[in-house]
Scaffold this active site. Structure first.
Site, short mmCIF file in Angstrom:
data_model
loop_
_atom_site.label_atom_id
_atom_site.label_comp_id
_atom_site.label_asym_id
_atom_site.label_seq_id
_atom_site.Cartn_x
_atom_site.Cartn_y
_atom_site.Cartn_z
N ARG A 289 0.86 -1.18 0.00
CA ARG A 289 0.00 0.00 0.00
C ARG A 289 0.90 1.24 0.00
O ARG A 289 1.46 1.62 1.02
CB ARG A 289 -0.90 -0.02 1.24
CG ARG A 289 -2.06 0.96 1.18
CD ARG A 289 -2.75 1.05 2.53
NE ARG A 289 -1.96 1.83 3.46
CZ ARG A 289 -1.81 1.54 4.75
NH1 ARG A 289 -2.36 0.46 5.26
NH2 ARG A 289 -1.08 2.32 5.53
N HIS B 158 -3.58 4.52 4.68
CA HIS B 158 -4.76 3.66 4.71
C HIS B 158 -5.97 4.37 4.10
O HIS B 158 -6.66 3.84 3.25
CB HIS B 158 -5.06 3.25 6.15
CG HIS B 158 -6.29 2.44 6.32
ND1 HIS B 158 -6.41 1.15 5.85
CD2 HIS B 158 -7.48 2.74 6.92
CE1 HIS B 158 -7.62 0.68 6.14
NE2 HIS B 158 -8.28 1.62 6.78
N TYR C 66 3.79 4.78 11.65
CA TYR C 66 4.06 3.36 11.82
C TYR C 66 4.94 2.75 10.73
O TYR C 66 5.23 1.56 10.76
CB TYR C 66 2.75 2.56 11.93
CG TYR C 66 1.78 2.76 10.77
CD1 TYR C 66 1.89 2.04 9.59
CD2 TYR C 66 0.73 3.68 10.88
CE1 TYR C 66 1.00 2.22 8.55
CE2 TYR C 66 -0.17 3.87 9.84
CZ TYR C 66 -0.03 3.13 8.68
OH TYR C 66 -0.92 3.31 7.65
#
Length: 366
Positions: free
Chosen positions: A257, A261, A270
């Protein structure tokens, strides 16, 4: 089927390397030039859809958009692997696959705009509504495929999910039912390394997600999710197997990805930027372009044609989403139940009264 036949390969299937060179494989054949050009057209359009949708979020025209930038090979591969009468059961991140199956881009964005319905005719396109809860669509897909089997139809269902969905109970229930009842469904897991901020290492201790298949008695396979040629080959085999009565298959696509998100997520909290940049060289669009250019199949004229078509799609999205919808507040109550309860009727009268007050001229004069 022998147990050894159920296990996936140690390394993901790859037919075109990151540099565009062909990778020979004893089992899977490289799709022909026409098939790869069709896939490339889809990748170009898919990338433009992702970029345009992200821009519409920033403009306030979409409430949220889970981008599949970098995962377009999975999206287009899933759409192209199906016959017209087959069905796709997508997740919230699979708008590109939904559009590739023929749904108008503006209709595919209705849910993400915040409207109350899915936005498109599921029966007309053989695409189930996009699912926001993790893994719930897998149970629906299995039930749909089981019903088709009972009716004697040749329908195959491809059920999409992410790596995070494999940690849900619905995933295991769907896999078990599909295997026990020999259901014509292909589970296609887009492993993009993160379930929002949770890395794959905190979701499973299995060698791969595809290895989970053997526990249910179905074959599993791993594929380079940034290689659309390999995705088409592996999914094509799984779909053919299901249609021939061979039952379900679990396919894990290894991808990444590239963006957050959703627009509400800060992925810098993160993961490191260097980690994201390392995947730039594996971009599915650049990879297939390099291959098709080297073989002479992709000309400057075709490249311009594909880019122009993608821009038309983006323009149609902008035009549709820049139009304010005529919203009827009573829709909040009209479609909840067949008949309106006294409590709900009271709630509607309260809301309609507040709306009237809000529209009264200053000073209370009418």
């Amino acid at each position: 089927m022998e147990h050894a036949d159920l296990l996936p390969r140690d390394a993901a299937v790859q037919l075109i390397g990151p540099d565009g060179a062909v990778v020979d494989d004893e089992r899977y054949a490289l799709p022909d030039s026409d098939g790869l050009l069709a896939a490339y057209r889809g990748l170009v359009e898919g990338r433009r859809i992702n970029d345009q949708a992200s821009a519409l979020v920033r403009q306030g025209r979409l409430a949220v958009y889970p981008s599949s930038h970098g995962q377009e090979a999975c999206q287009i591969g899933a759409a192209l692997a199906l016959a017209d009468d087959d069905w796709l059961f997508p997740t919230y991140r699979d708008s590109v696959a939904v559009i590739a199956r023929g749904v108008a881009p503006a209709e595919a964005m209705v849910l993400l705009k915040g409207d109350w319905h899915s936005g498109y005719n599921v029966r007309a396109h053989h695409v189930a509504p996009q699912a926001t809860p993790l893994a719930t669509q897998l149970l629906h897909a299995v039930g749909f495929a089981y019903a088709a089997k009972r009716r004697g139809e040749r329908t195959v269902v491809v059920a999409l999910c992410g790596d995070g969905a494999t940690s849900e109970g619905d995933f295991h229930e769907a896999m078990n039912f599909a295997a026990v009842f020999h259901v014509p469904v292909v589970f296609f897991v887009q492993n993009n390394e993160f379930a929002i901020s949770v890395p794959l290492s905190r979701q499973t201790a299995a060698p791969s997600l595809a290895h989970k298949a053997i526990g249910y008695g179905m074959p599993g396979q791993r594929v380079d999710g940034n290689d659309v040629a390999a995705v088409l080959a592996v999914l094509g085999e799984a779909v053919d197997r299901a249609r021939a009565g061979g039952g379900p298959t679990l396919v894990e696509a290894h991808t990444y990805r590239m963006q957050a998100h959703t627009n509400a997520d800060d992925d810098t909290r993160y993961r490191e930027r260097a980690e994201v940049q390392a995947w730039v060289a594996r971009d599915p669009l650049a990879r297939l372009r390099a291959h098709l250019t080297s073989t002479g199949a992709l000309t400057e004229e075709l490249e311009a044609e594909f880019a122009g078509g993608a821009e038309q799609t983006a323009s149609a999205m902008r035009e549709a989403l820049n139009t304010d919808a005529d919203i009827d507040p009573e829709d909040l109550f009209r479609f909840v139940t067949e008949s309106r309860s006294p409590q709900r009727e009271e709630q509607w009268r309260m809301l309609s009264g507040e709306i009237e007050l809000a529209h009264e001229p200053a000073g209370g004069a009418r």
